[in-house]
Structures are given as structure tokens and as C-alpha cells.
Write a protein that holds these residues in place. Structure first.
Motif, PDB file in Angstrom:
ATOM      1  N   GLY A   1      67.215 -34.875  -3.162  1.00 48.14           N
ATOM      2  CA  GLY A   1      66.808 -33.821  -2.244  1.00 48.14           C
ATOM      3  C   GLY A   1      65.529 -33.129  -2.683  1.00 48.14           C
ATOM      4  O   GLY A   1      64.620 -32.890  -1.878  1.00 48.14           O
ATOM      5  N   PHE A   2      65.433 -32.823  -3.975  1.00 47.10           N
ATOM      6  CA  PHE A   2      64.227 -32.168  -4.490  1.00 47.10           C
ATOM      7  C   PHE A   2      63.014 -33.090  -4.382  1.00 47.10           C
ATOM      8  O   PHE A   2      61.923 -32.661  -3.986  1.00 47.10           O
ATOM      9  CB  PHE A   2      64.429 -31.754  -5.947  1.00 47.10           C
ATOM     10  CG  PHE A   2      65.198 -30.473  -6.109  1.00 47.10           C
ATOM     11  CD1 PHE A   2      64.736 -29.285  -5.568  1.00 47.10           C
ATOM     12  CD2 PHE A   2      66.392 -30.445  -6.817  1.00 47.10           C
ATOM     13  CE1 PHE A   2      65.436 -28.105  -5.708  1.00 47.10           C
ATOM     14  CE2 PHE A   2      67.101 -29.261  -6.973  1.00 47.10           C
ATOM     15  CZ  PHE A   2      66.628 -28.093  -6.419  1.00 47.10           C
ATOM     16  N   LEU A   3      63.186 -34.363  -4.735  1.00 45.06           N
ATOM     17  CA  LEU A   3      62.060 -35.299  -4.687  1.00 45.06           C
ATOM     18  C   LEU A   3      61.594 -35.523  -3.242  1.00 45.06           C
ATOM     19  O   LEU A   3      60.393 -35.607  -2.980  1.00 45.06           O
ATOM     20  CB  LEU A   3      62.454 -36.626  -5.330  1.00 45.06           C
ATOM     21  CG  LEU A   3      62.629 -36.613  -6.850  1.00 45.06           C
ATOM     22  CD1 LEU A   3      63.103 -37.978  -7.348  1.00 45.06           C
ATOM     23  CD2 LEU A   3      61.323 -36.227  -7.536  1.00 45.06           C
ATOM     24  N   GLY A   4      62.559 -35.615  -2.314  1.00 47.53           N
ATOM     25  CA  GLY A   4      62.187 -35.774  -0.914  1.00 47.53           C
ATOM     26  C   GLY A   4      61.426 -34.571  -0.395  1.00 47.53           C
ATOM     27  O   GLY A   4      60.407 -34.709   0.296  1.00 47.53           O
ATOM     28  N   GLY A   5      61.897 -33.375  -0.732  1.00 48.10           N
ATOM     29  CA  GLY A   5      61.209 -32.162  -0.323  1.00 48.10           C
ATOM     30  C   GLY A   5      59.832 -32.052  -0.943  1.00 48.10           C
ATOM     31  O   GLY A   5      58.864 -31.650  -0.275  1.00 48.10           O
TER      32      GLY A   5
ATOM     33  N   PRO B   1      66.504 -28.777   4.515  1.00 47.89           N
ATOM     34  CA  PRO B   1      67.621 -29.601   4.970  1.00 47.89           C
ATOM     35  C   PRO B   1      67.750 -30.934   4.254  1.00 47.89           C
ATOM     36  O   PRO B   1      68.848 -31.501   4.207  1.00 47.89           O
ATOM     37  CB  PRO B   1      67.319 -29.796   6.464  1.00 47.89           C
ATOM     38  CG  PRO B   1      66.553 -28.574   6.853  1.00 47.89           C
ATOM     39  CD  PRO B   1      65.695 -28.292   5.668  1.00 47.89           C
ATOM     40  N   LEU B   2      66.663 -31.438   3.690  1.00 44.33           N
ATOM     41  CA  LEU B   2      66.769 -32.681   2.921  1.00 44.33           C
ATOM     42  C   LEU B   2      67.711 -32.490   1.738  1.00 44.33           C
ATOM     43  O   LEU B   2      68.564 -33.334   1.459  1.00 44.33           O
ATOM     44  CB  LEU B   2      65.383 -33.109   2.425  1.00 44.33           C
ATOM     45  CG  LEU B   2      64.367 -33.518   3.487  1.00 44.33           C
ATOM     46  CD1 LEU B   2      63.025 -33.784   2.838  1.00 44.33           C
ATOM     47  CD2 LEU B   2      64.851 -34.753   4.235  1.00 44.33           C
ATOM     48  N   GLY B   3      67.541 -31.375   1.033  1.00 39.21           N
ATOM     49  CA  GLY B   3      68.420 -31.086  -0.092  1.00 39.21           C
ATOM     50  C   GLY B   3      69.834 -30.788   0.340  1.00 39.21           C
ATOM     51  O   GLY B   3      70.801 -31.194  -0.320  1.00 39.21           O
TER      52      GLY B   3
ATOM     53  N   VAL C   1      70.555 -33.614   8.902  1.00 36.44           N
ATOM     54  CA  VAL C   1      69.755 -34.383   9.855  1.00 36.44           C
ATOM     55  C   VAL C   1      69.255 -33.522  11.023  1.00 36.44           C
ATOM     56  O   VAL C   1      68.053 -33.464  11.298  1.00 36.44           O
ATOM     57  CB  VAL C   1      70.574 -35.573  10.387  1.00 36.44           C
ATOM     58  CG1 VAL C   1      69.761 -36.350  11.420  1.00 36.44           C
ATOM     59  CG2 VAL C   1      70.990 -36.488   9.239  1.00 36.44           C
ATOM     60  N   VAL C   2      70.177 -32.849  11.711  1.00 38.36           N
ATOM     61  CA  VAL C   2      69.783 -32.092  12.915  1.00 38.36           C
ATOM     62  C   VAL C   2      68.883 -30.912  12.551  1.00 38.36           C
ATOM     63  O   VAL C   2      67.856 -30.674  13.210  1.00 38.36           O
ATOM     64  CB  VAL C   2      71.029 -31.600  13.683  1.00 38.36           C
ATOM     65  CG1 VAL C   2      70.620 -30.720  14.862  1.00 38.36           C
ATOM     66  CG2 VAL C   2      71.845 -32.786  14.175  1.00 38.36           C
ATOM     67  N   LEU C   3      69.246 -30.168  11.504  1.00 34.62           N
ATOM     68  CA  LEU C   3      68.442 -29.003  11.130  1.00 34.62           C
ATOM     69  C   LEU C   3      67.052 -29.429  10.657  1.00 34.62           C
ATOM     70  O   LEU C   3      66.058 -28.762  10.952  1.00 34.62           O
ATOM     71  CB  LEU C   3      69.156 -28.207  10.041  1.00 34.62           C
ATOM     72  CG  LEU C   3      68.548 -26.842   9.696  1.00 34.62           C
ATOM     73  CD1 LEU C   3      68.457 -25.953  10.927  1.00 34.62           C
ATOM     74  CD2 LEU C   3      69.351 -26.151   8.597  1.00 34.62           C
ATOM     75  N   PHE C   4      66.975 -30.548   9.942  1.00 28.74           N
ATOM     76  CA  PHE C   4      65.669 -31.061   9.528  1.00 28.74           C
ATOM     77  C   PHE C   4      64.816 -31.403  10.748  1.00 28.74           C
ATOM     78  O   PHE C   4      63.636 -31.033  10.821  1.00 28.74           O
ATOM     79  CB  PHE C   4      65.837 -32.294   8.647  1.00 28.74           C
ATOM     80  CG  PHE C   4      64.535 -32.999   8.358  1.00 28.74           C
ATOM     81  CD1 PHE C   4      63.652 -32.499   7.422  1.00 28.74           C
ATOM     82  CD2 PHE C   4      64.184 -34.152   9.053  1.00 28.74           C
ATOM     83  CE1 PHE C   4      62.441 -33.130   7.169  1.00 28.74           C
ATOM     84  CE2 PHE C   4      62.980 -34.796   8.810  1.00 28.74           C
ATOM     85  CZ  PHE C   4      62.106 -34.283   7.862  1.00 28.74           C
TER      86      PHE C   4
ATOM     87  N   GLY D   1      56.447 -32.014   1.119  1.00 32.11           N
ATOM     88  CA  GLY D   1      55.618 -30.832   0.909  1.00 32.11           C
ATOM     89  C   GLY D   1      54.208 -31.210   0.507  1.00 32.11           C
ATOM     90  O   GLY D   1      53.221 -30.620   0.986  1.00 32.11           O
ATOM     91  N   ARG D   2      54.085 -32.209  -0.351  1.00 38.06           N
ATOM     92  CA  ARG D   2      52.772 -32.709  -0.757  1.00 38.06           C
ATOM     93  C   ARG D   2      52.009 -33.249   0.452  1.00 38.06           C
ATOM     94  O   ARG D   2      50.804 -33.026   0.595  1.00 38.06           O
ATOM     95  CB  ARG D   2      52.944 -33.815  -1.800  1.00 38.06           C
ATOM     96  CG  ARG D   2      52.983 -33.329  -3.238  1.00 38.06           C
ATOM     97  CD  ARG D   2      51.553 -33.229  -3.706  1.00 38.06           C
ATOM     98  NE  ARG D   2      51.430 -32.970  -5.120  1.00 38.06           N
ATOM     99  CZ  ARG D   2      50.287 -33.128  -5.784  1.00 38.06           C
ATOM    100  NH1 ARG D   2      49.211 -33.570  -5.169  1.00 38.06           N
ATOM    101  NH2 ARG D   2      50.201 -32.828  -7.055  1.00 38.06           N
ATOM    102  N   TRP D   3      52.725 -33.968   1.304  1.00 40.90           N
ATOM    103  CA  TRP D   3      52.079 -34.534   2.493  1.00 40.90           C
ATOM    104  C   TRP D   3      51.593 -33.425   3.418  1.00 40.90           C
ATOM    105  O   TRP D   3      50.480 -33.487   3.940  1.00 40.90           O
ATOM    106  CB  TRP D   3      53.059 -35.445   3.226  1.00 40.90           C
ATOM    107  CG  TRP D   3      52.481 -36.039   4.471  1.00 40.90           C
ATOM    108  CD1 TRP D   3      51.657 -37.126   4.570  1.00 40.90           C
ATOM    109  CD2 TRP D   3      52.654 -35.549   5.804  1.00 40.90           C
ATOM    110  NE1 TRP D   3      51.316 -37.344   5.880  1.00 40.90           N
ATOM    111  CE2 TRP D   3      51.916 -36.397   6.663  1.00 40.90           C
ATOM    112  CE3 TRP D   3      53.377 -34.495   6.358  1.00 40.90           C
ATOM    113  CZ2 TRP D   3      51.880 -36.210   8.040  1.00 40.90           C
ATOM    114  CZ3 TRP D   3      53.338 -34.305   7.730  1.00 40.90           C
ATOM    115  CH2 TRP D   3      52.596 -35.157   8.557  1.00 40.90           C
ATOM    116  N   ARG D   4      52.419 -32.412   3.615  1.00 38.68           N
ATOM    117  CA  ARG D   4      52.021 -31.307   4.492  1.00 38.68           C
ATOM    118  C   ARG D   4      50.822 -30.556   3.906  1.00 38.68           C
ATOM    119  O   ARG D   4      49.937 -30.118   4.638  1.00 38.68           O
ATOM    120  CB  ARG D   4      53.181 -30.342   4.702  1.00 38.68           C
ATOM    121  CG  ARG D   4      54.348 -30.920   5.473  1.00 38.68           C
ATOM    122  CD  ARG D   4      55.355 -29.857   5.817  1.00 38.68           C
ATOM    123  NE  ARG D   4      54.845 -28.957   6.828  1.00 38.68           N
ATOM    124  CZ  ARG D   4      55.397 -27.791   7.143  1.00 38.68           C
ATOM    125  NH1 ARG D   4      56.479 -27.387   6.509  1.00 38.68           N
ATOM    126  NH2 ARG D   4      54.878 -27.037   8.077  1.00 38.68           N
TER     127      ARG D   4
END
Length: 268
Positions: free
Chosen positions: A31-35, A134-136, A186-189, A39-42
Motif C-alpha cells: 500500500g505504501f509503495l503504491g501510494g 485507498p490503496l493502503g 477500489v471504489v473510494l480510490f 504520488g511521484r507520478w502526480r
């Protein structure tokens, strides 16, 4: 009555000698790595107002806030007496026991600290991070499912599942961890990511996240088994519902406040 059987998982994902990586902790790391990656992309997008280094610093700070706040929140909200009797249980994170609402308080403190240091407003920080959270949450619910914990109430639904252990009993139950994964993950993300890509006033993304999570968590609690040592509380509600009501209302307030006071910000 037919029911699905819980797929028994080894709680240890990888073991090398005495060192073991458990699925529960691995899900948090995913979850942390995905976020962090999103975040880096944004931050790399034109006009984001963020640098990659700022994202790195904030995510590292948030990891500490989530773990400390989530664990302490669980201790205070759900099992204070049990942890007073055995304080060392607090550091045994692999046994489970994290509170979203406690983790949220830890995250809010981190937002405030980072905003002061980076010269940003509190809601500029929270709006940037909210779509990533929501990923985390989703990864954490998968960790709960793998652990066979936080199962749902007894049900005759065709997808009801018999969970292991005497506490769950031999009864088919709602796989409420998967409901939470679907809604809170999923939905909240999808909602927050779509909304944050549109022009909106500062604080609105944070409001949508709070209102969305509070509403989804309140709804799923009707299918989730109440904590045995707490049971149903005021009005026949669970502790999770009582904590989610003010969060959802605060989210609605933030949305109202944002659209009634602030100019629309560029999408990021």
C-alpha cells in the motif's frame, strides 16, 4: 446450508532462516509503495506544485504516522484493558490490530508537520494524499482476509464463508474484509482519483475522502461481526460505526465549506 471454505493461508509470505516476512506487513508495504509511486507520478505532472523529494519525505513521515496512530488508536478504542494487562502486545504488530481512525489521527498530525515545514497549506497536503490512501486501505483489508480476522456476521448468502478458529465458529459468515476492500479500496480510490483530476476548491478532495470512507465503513459494519469484547454499543451500533459517523459528517462539512468559500484549483 452450503458455504465456501476459507482458503487457508500461511501467514508467513517469505522466510529466510529466523527472519519472516508476514503477509499482513507485506500488504501494508504494498500500500505504501503504491501510494508513493502514484504520488511521484502526480508530482511529475506540470503545475502540480510538488517535487519528487517532497513526496518521498511526506510518504516516509506518513508511514510512521499510520503505524503509530493506527496501533495506538486500536489500543485506546478497542482493547485498552487487554493491552494494559500485557503492554508488550503493543509492539507485536504481526498479530494484527490496527485502527483506521487512529491511523487517520496520526496522518493528520503528519500533514500539519509537513505543511509547516514545506510552506504549504494543510488542505493542499491532504488533497494531494487523499486519492492515494485507498490503496493502503485496500491492501490492509486483503491482509485482514489472509489473516482470517475481522470476519463478518453469520449469513446464508451463497458467498458466505466458514472461517477458521473457534471464535468464528462453524458458521458461514460474510467475508466482510472483501467488502471493505471493494468499497474502501477500489471504489473510494476510483472516486477520489477521478474527482482530484477535475478543477475543484481546496479541501474538496479531502472532504470527499472523509465522507466516502465514513459512509462505506458505516455500511459495511452492518455485515461485520462486532468486536467480541465490545459488542453492539449505543443505538445498536458498533464502535466502527460510532467513529465513522463524525468522520462522514466532517467530510460533508469540508465539501460544503470548500465550495462555498474557495476558488477552484487546477486538476493534478
Amino acid at each position: 446450508m452450503l458455504a465456501l471454505t476459507f482458503p487457508h493461508f500461511d501467514p508467513v509470505a517469505v522466510a529466510v532462516g529466523p527472519l519472516a516476512v508476514r503477509w499482513y506487513g507485506l500488504m501494508y508495504m504494498i500500500g505504501f509503495l503504491g501510494g508513493w509511486g502514484l504520488g511521484r507520478w502526480r508530482a511529475s505532472r506540470p503545475g502540480s506544485g510538488w517535487s519528487g523529494t517532497q513526496v518521498d519525505d511526506l510518504v516516509a513521515l506518513l508511514m510512521l504516522g499510520v503505524i503509530l496512530g493506527g496501533r495506538l488508536g486500536y489500543v485506546v478504542f478497542y482493547e485498552p484493558m487487554a493491552y494494559l494487562a500485557d503492554p508488550l502486545r503493543i509492539v507485536r504488530l504481526w498479530e494484527g490490530g490496527m485502527s483506521f481512525h487512529g491511523g487517520l489521527l496520526g496522518v493528520l498530525v503528519c500533514f500539519w508537520l509537513f505543511a509547516r515545514r514545506a510552506g504549504k497549506s494543510f488542505f493542499a497536503v491532504s488533497d494531494f494524499i487523499a486519492p492515494l490512501v485507498p490503496l493502503g486501505l485496500g491492501a490492509g483489508r486483503i491482509g485482514n482476509f489472509i489473516n482470517g480476522e475481522l470476519w463478518g456476521r453469520v449469513s446464508d448468502a451463497p458467498w458466505a464463508m466458514i472461517f477458521p478458529g473457534w471464535e468464528a465458529g462453524p458458521y458461514p459468515r460474510h467475508p466482510s474484509q472483501l467488502y471493505e476492500f471493494a468499497l474502501e479500496g477500489v471504489v473510494l480510490f476510483a472516486l477520489c482519483w477521478w474527482f482530484s483530476a477535475r478543477r475543484r476548491p481546496e479541501g474538496a478532495v479531502s472532504g470527499l475522502f472523509a465522507a466516502g470512507y465514513g459512509t462505506f465503513r458505516f455500511a459495511v459494519e452492518f455485515f461485520r461481526e462486532p468486536d467480541a469484547h465490545l459488542g453492539l454499543l449505543t443505538g445498536g451500533l458498533t464502535m466502527g460505526q460510532l467513529l465513522s459517523i463524525p468522520l462522514a459528517l466532517y467530510g460533508v462539512f469540508l465539501l460544503w465549506r470548500a465550495y462555498s468559500r474557495g476558488p477552484r484549483q487546477p486538476a493534478t
